[in-house]
Design a protein around this motif. Sequence first.
Motif: not given
Length: 131
Positions: A17, A21-23, A48, A50
């Motif tokens: 998480l 790949d997450g922002r 978050r 992802i």
Amino acid sequence: IAHEVVTVLAEPAFAPLFGPDGRAEVAAAGVIEAADGRRLSVSARIDRLIVAPDAVTILDLKTDRQVPADAAAAPAHHVAQLALYRALVGRLYPALPVHAALLYTAGPRLLALDETRLDAALEALLATPHP
């Protein structure tokens, strides 16, 4: 608060998480249309987001002191919030399933929300008249 943050980040099960790949703090806005043509404007800040090759996950962090025992016990307003976010994000990634989860930092406890409950929450929101 610092202890909760460290505990969440140290939990191996939560690592995906908070990976590459997450922002964080993703702004999203749009209009969701009800079956009867009414439109509901939505503005969101997703804690978050992802995006993986096979699915998208929306994660909302909650600092509530009372942590639900399981996803079925998650407060309806938390589920409704993620149902709206999921509807917005689903438009951006139409080829991918969009999953939603709540992470209560006081547990810490991760609760993956059931698609059926999210869909029902969205339907209820769209059926309710809004000013």
